[in-house]
Every structure is written in structure tokens, then in C-alpha cells.
Motif scaffolding. Structure first.
Motif, PDB file in Angstrom:
ATOM      1  N   ALA A  26       0.915  -1.240  -0.027  1.00  0.00           N
ATOM      2  CA  ALA A  26       0.019   0.083  -0.121  1.00  0.00           C
ATOM      3  C   ALA A  26       0.908   1.271   0.085  1.00  0.00           C
ATOM      4  N   ALA A  29       2.232   1.890  -3.456  1.00  0.00           N
ATOM      5  CA  ALA A  29       1.245   2.185  -4.468  1.00  0.00           C
ATOM      6  C   ALA A  29       0.781   3.862  -4.207  1.00  0.00           C
ATOM      7  N   VAL A  30       0.875   4.092  -2.851  1.00  0.00           N
ATOM      8  CA  VAL A  30       0.532   5.570  -2.511  1.00  0.00           C
ATOM      9  C   VAL A  30       1.820   6.418  -2.927  1.00  0.00           C
ATOM     10  N   ARG A  37      -4.999   1.069  -6.623  1.00  0.00           N
ATOM     11  CA  ARG A  37      -4.195  -0.299  -6.103  1.00  0.00           C
ATOM     12  C   ARG A  37      -4.309  -0.094  -4.427  1.00  0.00           C
ATOM     13  N   VAL A  38      -4.243   1.237  -3.949  1.00  0.00           N
ATOM     14  CA  VAL A  38      -4.480   1.410  -2.481  1.00  0.00           C
ATOM     15  C   VAL A  38      -5.775   0.836  -2.028  1.00  0.00           C
ATOM     16  N   ARG A  39      -6.833   1.254  -2.713  1.00  0.00           N
ATOM     17  CA  ARG A  39      -8.123   0.952  -2.393  1.00  0.00           C
ATOM     18  C   ARG A  39      -8.326  -0.485  -2.428  1.00  0.00           C
ATOM     19  N   TRP A  42      -6.178  -2.005   0.480  1.00  0.00           N
ATOM     20  CA  TRP A  42      -7.170  -1.755   1.906  1.00  0.00           C
ATOM     21  C   TRP A  42      -8.234  -2.576   1.955  1.00  0.00           C
ATOM     22  N   VAL A  63      -8.760   6.692   2.915  1.00  0.00           N
ATOM     23  CA  VAL A  63      -8.700   5.825   1.619  1.00  0.00           C
ATOM     24  C   VAL A  63      -9.714   6.198   0.601  1.00  0.00           C
ATOM     25  N   LEU A  71      -2.751   9.720   3.028  1.00  0.00           N
ATOM     26  CA  LEU A  71      -2.505   8.217   2.788  1.00  0.00           C
ATOM     27  C   LEU A  71      -1.104   7.862   3.161  1.00  0.00           C
ATOM     28  N   ARG A  72      -0.104   8.845   3.060  1.00  0.00           N
ATOM     29  CA  ARG A  72       1.269   8.484   3.269  1.00  0.00           C
ATOM     30  C   ARG A  72       1.340   8.411   4.927  1.00  0.00           C
ATOM     31  N   PHE A  75      -0.100   4.882   5.271  1.00  0.00           N
ATOM     32  CA  PHE A  75       0.632   3.444   4.998  1.00  0.00           C
ATOM     33  C   PHE A  75       2.030   3.764   4.614  1.00  0.00           C
TER      34      PHE A  75
END
Length: 76
Positions: A26, A29-30, A37-39, A42, A63, A71-72, A75
């Protein structure tokens, strides 16, 4: 650091390796701005590893927002 090993609300004996790998994926991806991809990570992997609904709701809100800076913080 504990958040990298397993969710804080995980039961004793929870598998830390899958959690750590998902967090790392994750985070990567962020870093590339890949919100889809993050979603997927998660919703498909990480969310099910948490038991506390307040924690789930808080992370879900970040998210869903798509805010890369926020998000950083979650994750990375």
C-alpha cells in the motif's frame, strides 16, 4: 513500529508477515499515486485484518478521500 508488525487490535498470534507485506504494498502504491491499488489493498486485504470498527472507519475515510498526503501518513 507496532503498526508495521500487526494491527494494534489484532488478537494474540495474528500473522504479522501478511499484514506487513500489505502495508508495504500500500505504501508503494501511495508513493506512485496509484489510488486504485491502494483501495484494492485496503478493501481486499488490510481492512479484514482489523477488528476495531472505529479504526476501520477512520482508515476507510482516508482511503476514500484519495488524499495522497494523508494516505502516506497511514501507509508509509
Amino acid at each position: 513500529m507496532d503498526s508495521l508488525l500487526r494491527p494494534a487490535d489484532a488478537p494474540a498470534g495474528a500473522k504479522q508477515i501478511p499484514y506487513q507485506q500489505a502495508i508495504e504494498r500500500a505504501g508503494a502504491a501511495v508513493d506512485t499515486g496509484d489510488l486504485g491499488r491502494v483501495r484494492k489493498i485496503w478493501n481486499g486485504t488490510l481492512k479484514g485484518m482489523f477488528k476495531d470498527q472505529e479504526t476501520i472507519n477512520a482508515v476507510q475515510k482516508v482511503v476514500d478521500s484519495g488524499d495522497l498526503d494523508a494516505l502516506r501518513q497511514v501507509f508509509s
